[in-house]
Design an enzyme around this catalytic site. Structure first.
Site, PDB file in Angstrom:
ATOM      1  N   HIS A   1     -13.301   1.904   4.172  1.00  0.00           N
ATOM      2  CA  HIS A   1     -12.230   2.763   4.681  1.00  0.00           C
ATOM      3  C   HIS A   1     -12.643   3.158   6.094  1.00  0.00           C
ATOM      4  O   HIS A   1     -12.955   2.286   6.906  1.00  0.00           O
ATOM      5  CB  HIS A   1     -11.973   3.959   3.751  1.00  0.00           C
ATOM      6  CG  HIS A   1     -10.747   4.734   4.120  1.00  0.00           C
ATOM      7  ND1 HIS A   1     -10.795   6.012   4.625  1.00  0.00           N
ATOM      8  CD2 HIS A   1      -9.437   4.395   4.084  1.00  0.00           C
ATOM      9  CE1 HIS A   1      -9.571   6.431   4.880  1.00  0.00           C
ATOM     10  NE2 HIS A   1      -8.722   5.480   4.560  1.00  0.00           N
TER      11      HIS A   1
ATOM     12  N   HIS B   1       0.830  -1.204   0.000  1.00  0.00           N
ATOM     13  CA  HIS B   1       0.000   0.000   0.000  1.00  0.00           C
ATOM     14  C   HIS B   1       0.862   1.250   0.000  1.00  0.00           C
ATOM     15  O   HIS B   1       1.606   1.508   0.944  1.00  0.00           O
ATOM     16  CB  HIS B   1      -0.897   0.010   1.239  1.00  0.00           C
ATOM     17  CG  HIS B   1      -2.002   1.009   1.181  1.00  0.00           C
ATOM     18  ND1 HIS B   1      -3.237   0.724   0.667  1.00  0.00           N
ATOM     19  CD2 HIS B   1      -2.059   2.302   1.572  1.00  0.00           C
ATOM     20  CE1 HIS B   1      -4.021   1.788   0.743  1.00  0.00           C
ATOM     21  NE2 HIS B   1      -3.310   2.774   1.285  1.00  0.00           N
TER      22      HIS B   1
ATOM     23  N   HIS C   1      -8.811  -1.801   7.564  1.00  0.00           N
ATOM     24  CA  HIS C   1      -9.877  -0.826   7.815  1.00  0.00           C
ATOM     25  C   HIS C   1     -11.212  -1.434   8.226  1.00  0.00           C
ATOM     26  O   HIS C   1     -12.096  -0.692   8.651  1.00  0.00           O
ATOM     27  CB  HIS C   1     -10.119   0.086   6.601  1.00  0.00           C
ATOM     28  CG  HIS C   1      -9.123   1.173   6.446  1.00  0.00           C
ATOM     29  ND1 HIS C   1      -9.075   2.269   7.265  1.00  0.00           N
ATOM     30  CD2 HIS C   1      -8.104   1.331   5.555  1.00  0.00           C
ATOM     31  CE1 HIS C   1      -8.084   3.068   6.889  1.00  0.00           C
ATOM     32  NE2 HIS C   1      -7.463   2.511   5.870  1.00  0.00           N
TER      33      HIS C   1
ATOM     34  N   GLU D   1      -9.143   1.487  -2.186  1.00  0.00           N
ATOM     35  CA  GLU D   1      -9.206   1.592  -0.728  1.00  0.00           C
ATOM     36  C   GLU D   1     -10.567   2.141  -0.319  1.00  0.00           C
ATOM     37  O   GLU D   1     -10.738   3.327  -0.085  1.00  0.00           O
ATOM     38  CB  GLU D   1      -8.081   2.482  -0.200  1.00  0.00           C
ATOM     39  CG  GLU D   1      -7.999   2.460   1.321  1.00  0.00           C
ATOM     40  CD  GLU D   1      -6.813   3.243   1.860  1.00  0.00           C
ATOM     41  OE1 GLU D   1      -6.477   3.035   3.036  1.00  0.00           O
ATOM     42  OE2 GLU D   1      -6.242   4.049   1.109  1.00  0.00           O
TER      43      GLU D   1
ATOM     44  N   ASP E   1       0.354   5.502  -1.101  1.00  0.00           N
ATOM     45  CA  ASP E   1      -0.620   6.522  -1.491  1.00  0.00           C
ATOM     46  C   ASP E   1      -0.031   7.635  -2.353  1.00  0.00           C
ATOM     47  O   ASP E   1      -0.593   8.735  -2.405  1.00  0.00           O
ATOM     48  CB  ASP E   1      -1.258   7.137  -0.242  1.00  0.00           C
ATOM     49  CG  ASP E   1      -2.378   6.280   0.317  1.00  0.00           C
ATOM     50  OD1 ASP E   1      -3.369   6.068  -0.410  1.00  0.00           O
ATOM     51  OD2 ASP E   1      -2.271   5.820   1.465  1.00  0.00           O
TER      52      ASP E   1
ATOM     53  N   HIS F   1      -2.398  -3.119   4.693  1.00  0.00           N
ATOM     54  CA  HIS F   1      -1.619  -2.206   5.540  1.00  0.00           C
ATOM     55  C   HIS F   1      -2.235  -2.157   6.932  1.00  0.00           C
ATOM     56  O   HIS F   1      -2.969  -1.252   7.275  1.00  0.00           O
ATOM     57  CB  HIS F   1      -1.492  -0.817   4.918  1.00  0.00           C
ATOM     58  CG  HIS F   1      -2.777  -0.093   4.646  1.00  0.00           C
ATOM     59  ND1 HIS F   1      -3.795  -0.617   3.907  1.00  0.00           N
ATOM     60  CD2 HIS F   1      -3.210   1.149   5.015  1.00  0.00           C
ATOM     61  CE1 HIS F   1      -4.791   0.235   3.828  1.00  0.00           C
ATOM     62  NE2 HIS F   1      -4.462   1.318   4.503  1.00  0.00           N
TER      63      HIS F   1
ATOM     64  N   ASP G   1       2.179   2.111   3.801  1.00  0.00           N
ATOM     65  CA  ASP G   1       1.286   3.279   3.806  1.00  0.00           C
ATOM     66  C   ASP G   1       2.064   4.577   3.612  1.00  0.00           C
ATOM     67  O   ASP G   1       1.665   5.637   4.107  1.00  0.00           O
ATOM     68  CB  ASP G   1       0.442   3.352   5.076  1.00  0.00           C
ATOM     69  CG  ASP G   1      -0.861   4.149   4.881  1.00  0.00           C
ATOM     70  OD1 ASP G   1      -1.156   4.523   3.726  1.00  0.00           O
ATOM     71  OD2 ASP G   1      -1.565   4.391   5.864  1.00  0.00           O
TER      72      ASP G   1
END
Length: 417
Positions: A176, A42, A217, A149, A44, A238, A344
């Site tokens: 999420h 993961h 999540h 996500e 971003d 993650h 992350d």
């Protein structure tokens, strides 16, 4: 179950070899990552490009080290220094968007990933299969995969889910930060006690497509429901260990203990509040002081009314040792075959000490080897476990090739009041 038959031949590895003397990255880590792709679950960077750089991969030169000139955790020199061979780029969009808006924004995020890969063809290549990852890594490039996500991105449409898969998305995080119309989040009030009946159909269709079911999540009940329903192994792209840091985003031991039977993987993340109990506890303490002063919760520490308190109570810093403790705990409870890495990066504002960018992986691996992990163990953590999991997901999809696409739809009644 088909999953059980697929995984019956997998055996847990032996205990780690005696500790190595080295604690700094060196030849051993480089040798491992030359032949085993380090696959991060993961990152971003696409969202960071969207928010800070006008959605333009050319707005910053990713071929230069951007640590000093930007807030980015990711660039090509640091990816190379980190030995990254495969990267799941998150095509995240906020849970605050309406599902139709989230769907549009997710397509835009996919476009950012595709344009980024096209901008640097000597470094990146899109991948959709385990064999792609191995081939691309063998050619000296970084295999680039995509993960959604938040299940709100499919706007309650299995047809849209199929289109995302066709576009190259290979995992979807079911929620999420908020509970969706079909799955409970770890950080929101539950509505379903896990998955709704339609949520179960989403998981089944992901199995048919060959899209990994990502449980970062989601609530513990959703984790257990998804593992019960899915015929393929699940992933946590993650997440860290709740027994080490008691954060609802982390994976409880009851779930970790089921990972060996499930066959999936927990990719340990580096978010400070997820890996350091002291760092996590600082947030509620800050909010309590803010409430005493009549300040709204979660106000940024820069609020001048909180300056004195923050100076007297600085937020404890997470460390590389905290990250290692979570990796070790997942290994101890779930087994060496079920642990991976999901940093992350570029999805958080702060990172642990000495884990401040994508070049940190060799330091993490060196610390693990110094504590007794063998080269075979490190290869599993770095990439072999994810490759095995993805191949098992692909095998389930192959077995379901003759099945028709699901026509399941969310009932008109929607979520309960």
């Amino acid at each position: 179950m088909f999953r059980t038959a697929l995984l019956a031949a997998a055996a847990l590895s032996a205990f780690a070899l005696p500790a190595m003397a080295q604690t700094q990255p060196g030849e051993a880590q480089a040798r491992i990552l030359e032949t085993t792709p380090l696959i991060d679950g993961h990152n971003d960077l696409p969202w960071a490009l969207r928010q800070g750089h006008g959605r333009d991969p050319f707005a910053v030169n990713l071929e230069t080290n951007l640590k000093a000139s930007t807030r980015l955790h990711t660039d090509i020199p640091r990816l190379r220094a980190g030995g990254v061979g495969g990267q799941f780029w998150s095509v995240y969009v906020p849970a605050s968007l309406s599902p139709p808006d989230a769907a549009v924004a997710t397509w835009e995020q996919i476009d950012i990933v595709r344009r980024m890969v096209a901008a640097y063809p000597e470094t990146f290549e899109l991948a959709t299969t385990a064999d792609d990852i191995v081939r691309i890594h063998g050619q000296g490039r970084i295999a680039s995969l995509m993960g959604i996500e938040g299940g709100y991105s499919i706007d309650d449409s299995l047809g849209l889910l199929r289109e995302f898969h066709e576009a190259g998305v290979r995992y979807m995080t079911l929620t999420h930060s908020t509970t969706t119309t079909w799955a409970d989040s770890a950080t929101d009030a539950p509505k379903w006690g896990g998955l709704s009946p339609f949520g179960e159909q989403v998981v089944k269709e992901m199995n048919r497509l060959g899209m990994m079911v990502d449980l970062s999540h989601v609530s513990e009940e959703t984790m257990l429901d998804a593992m019960r329903v899915s015929e393929a192994p699940v992933i946590f792209s993650h997440s860290s260990a709740r027994a080490v840091t008691n954060h609802p985003r982390n994976v409880p031991d009851a779930v970790l203990r089921q990972m060996a039977e499930d066959g999936g993987i927990v990719m340990v993340t580096f978010v400070p509040a997820f890996v350091s109990q002291a760092n996590m506890d600082w947030g509620p303490a800050y909010n309590a002081e803010a409430a005493r002063l009549g300040i709204a919760p979660n106000t940024r520490p820069e609020d001048p009314r909180m300056t004195a308190w923050v100076q007297a109570n600085p937020r404890p810093e997470a460390t590389l040792a905290d990250v290692v403790a979570h990796i070790q705990h997942v290994r101890d409870v779930a087994g060496i075959d079920h642990v991976g890495l999901g940093g992350d990066f570029d999805g958080v504002g702060a990172l642990p000490e000495n884990v401040d960018g994508v070049d940190a992986y060799p330091r993490i691996l060196a610390a693990l080897m110094a504590s007794g992990w063998s080269e075979a163990d490190i290869r599993k953590l770095a990439g072999e476990n994810l490759l095995r999991t993805l191949r098992a997901v692909e095998a389930v999809a192959e077995a379901k090739r003759a099945e028709r696409p699901s026509l399941a739809a969310l009932p008109d009644a929607g979520a309960p009041e």
